[in-house]
Design a protein around this motif. Structure first.
Motif, short mmCIF file in Angstrom:
data_model
loop_
_atom_site.label_atom_id
_atom_site.label_comp_id
_atom_site.label_asym_id
_atom_site.label_seq_id
_atom_site.Cartn_x
_atom_site.Cartn_y
_atom_site.Cartn_z
N GLY A 115 0.81 -1.21 0.00
CA GLY A 115 0.00 0.00 0.00
C GLY A 115 0.84 1.27 0.00
N TRP A 116 0.17 2.40 -0.11
CA TRP A 116 0.83 3.71 -0.04
C TRP A 116 1.05 4.06 1.43
N VAL A 117 2.29 4.26 1.83
CA VAL A 117 2.62 4.63 3.20
C VAL A 117 2.87 6.14 3.24
N VAL A 118 2.08 6.85 4.06
CA VAL A 118 2.17 8.31 4.10
C VAL A 118 2.29 8.80 5.54
N ARG A 119 2.85 9.97 5.69
CA ARG A 119 3.01 10.61 7.00
C ARG A 119 1.96 11.70 7.14
N VAL A 120 1.20 11.68 8.23
CA VAL A 120 0.14 12.66 8.49
C VAL A 120 0.57 13.54 9.65
N ALA A 121 0.61 14.85 9.42
CA ALA A 121 1.06 15.78 10.46
C ALA A 121 0.39 17.14 10.22
N ASP A 122 0.68 18.10 11.12
CA ASP A 122 0.12 19.45 10.96
C ASP A 122 0.57 20.10 9.67
N ASP A 123 1.82 19.84 9.29
CA ASP A 123 2.42 20.45 8.11
C ASP A 123 2.74 19.34 7.12
N HIS A 124 2.30 19.51 5.85
CA HIS A 124 2.52 18.46 4.86
C HIS A 124 4.00 18.27 4.53
N GLU A 125 4.85 19.22 4.95
CA GLU A 125 6.30 19.09 4.72
C GLU A 125 7.03 18.67 6.00
N ALA A 126 6.30 18.20 7.00
CA ALA A 126 6.92 17.79 8.25
C ALA A 126 7.83 16.58 8.02
N SER A 127 8.86 16.48 8.83
CA SER A 127 9.77 15.34 8.72
C SER A 127 9.23 14.17 9.55
N SER A 128 9.86 13.04 9.41
CA SER A 128 9.42 11.85 10.15
C SER A 128 9.64 11.99 11.65
N THR A 129 10.45 12.98 12.05
CA THR A 129 10.70 13.18 13.48
C THR A 129 9.73 14.18 14.11
N ASP A 130 8.96 14.90 13.29
CA ASP A 130 7.96 15.83 13.82
C ASP A 130 6.74 15.04 14.29
N PRO A 131 5.99 15.58 15.28
CA PRO A 131 4.81 14.87 15.77
C PRO A 131 3.83 14.58 14.64
N GLY A 132 3.33 13.37 14.62
CA GLY A 132 2.39 12.97 13.59
C GLY A 132 2.17 11.48 13.63
N GLN A 133 1.77 10.91 12.50
CA GLN A 133 1.47 9.49 12.43
C GLN A 133 1.75 8.98 11.02
N THR A 134 2.43 7.84 10.93
CA THR A 134 2.65 7.19 9.65
C THR A 134 1.59 6.11 9.47
N VAL A 135 0.85 6.19 8.35
CA VAL A 135 -0.25 5.25 8.12
C VAL A 135 -0.14 4.66 6.73
N THR A 136 -0.76 3.51 6.54
CA THR A 136 -0.89 2.90 5.22
C THR A 136 -2.27 3.27 4.69
N LEU A 137 -2.30 3.93 3.56
CA LEU A 137 -3.54 4.43 2.99
C LEU A 137 -4.36 3.27 2.43
N ARG A 138 -5.58 3.09 2.95
CA ARG A 138 -6.44 2.00 2.50
C ARG A 138 -7.56 2.51 1.59
N THR A 139 -7.57 3.80 1.35
CA THR A 139 -8.50 4.39 0.39
C THR A 139 -7.69 5.05 -0.72
#
Length: 335
Positions: free
Chosen positions: A199-223
């Motif tokens: 699947g497509w693995v994406v990072r969800v955060a306040d800023d779409h340019e946030a790094s993997s170390t910024d607060p957020g969540q990595t999810v696998t897109l099922r839609t």
């Protein structure tokens, strides 16, 4: 590529290729699988970026939207892209009982968002004034390629254009090349074609340019699509008042609810973005509002607590869970 902004290659997993560049005052990113398809995908995306900007930009004096907004005539002919965007905007205005209204242009300008965001002053001493929407979406009529509206009404399609564009670009590029394609325009993300393995693995955060170390969540897109609306990225000060770009049509002021970021996953990015932006405007009612849709959603409060709805996974989220949110009566129900 020549004749326009250059795409910059980005790191990507095996057999995926990624590139990004600036567009619409934000960042456009394209990912393709197999990796060799990217060079065929990018010209298609670029052509669509140019067409969308020429049709719907509020900041180009040669755009169709600017011509429509400045026209003294009550009836104006438009091209197919602008007509489709306006039809979509009016659909969501009706479905959200006016919480997402394309007639907020005058209110947006009164708040100081008069030019491309990259050219705006971060702290403008000019006093701010709030202009509630009086002539809203019900005053606009679209018949084919003809728009009827009161002259002087300022339309703003910022709540729908990028998401619609992401859907269209991903679909056209995938159909033309046979590749799996992901297009992200400032956090409005659409995919088309066969999913990559896992699947497509994406990072969800306040800023779409946030790094993997910024607060957020990595999810696998099922839609097929995911959109995030946030009040944390496009914000500025005017007359000593902190402002952001998501306007509540009822007040003409930036939405003042408890959410700083809302993400929604859906079959189309245009739907995901419309619901995410509406949730920001709906404020305390957003939880019930989104629960009716049954779509996966992630809401982050202004005090950095996260709430997951509609089956959105809690796994791997960096933010603390919010307590059960206070539920209030629903003003504008989504059928």
């Amino acid at each position: 590529m020549t004749g326009g902004p250059r795409w910059l290659p980005m790191p990507a997993p095996d057999n995926l290729a990624s590139a990004k560049r600036e567009a619409f005052g934000t960042t456009a990113q394209v990912v393709a699988r197999p990796a060799g398809a990217l060079t065929r995908v990018l010209p298609i995306v670029d052509a669509e970026i140019r067409a969308l900007d020429l049709a719907a930009s509020r900041f180009r004096p040669d755009s169709e939207l600017d011509r429509l907004n400045r026209s003294p005539n009550a009836e104006v002919g438009v091209g197919p892209i602008l007509a489709e965007l306006l039809a979509l905007a009016l659909h969501w205005a009706e479905r959200t009982s006016g919480l997402l209204d394309p007639c907020v242009g005058a209110a947006v300008i009164a708040n100081g968002y008069e030019s491309d965001f990259s050219h705006m002053a971060e702290d403008d001493p000019v006093p701010v004034r709030f202009v509630p929407v009086e002539l809203g979406w019900k005053s606009v009529e679209l018949t084919g390629l003809t728009v009827r509206r009161p002259p002087g009404l300022v339309l703003d399609l910022g709540a729908t254009a990028k998401a619609w564009g992401a859907d269209r670009m991903a679909s056209l590029a995938s159909q033309a090349t046979g590749a799996s394609v992901l297009v992200s325009l400032g956090g409005d993300l659409a995919t088309s074609g066969p999913e990559p393995r896992g699947g497509w693995v994406v990072r969800v955060a306040d800023d779409h340019e946030a790094s993997s170390t910024d607060p957020g969540q990595t999810v696998t897109l099922r839609t097929r699509a995911l959109a995030t609306s946030s009040v944390t990225r496009r914000h500025w000060r005017r007359g000593g008042v902190e402002l952001h770009h998501i306007i509540d049509p009822r007040t003409g002021a930036p939405a003042a609810g408890p959410w700083r970021t809302v993400s929604v996953a859906a079959a189309r990015c245009s739907e995901a973005n419309a619901l995410a932006t509406t949730a920001i405007v709906a404020g305390d009612e957003a939880v019930d509002y989104l629960a009716q849709c049954g779509l996966p959603a992630r809401l982050v409060s202004r005090d950095a607590r996260v709430l997951h709805l509609g089956g959105w996974t809690r796994d791997g989220d960096d933010l603390p869970q919010a307590k059960e949110w206070l539920r209030r009566p629903i003003v504008g129900a989504i059928p």
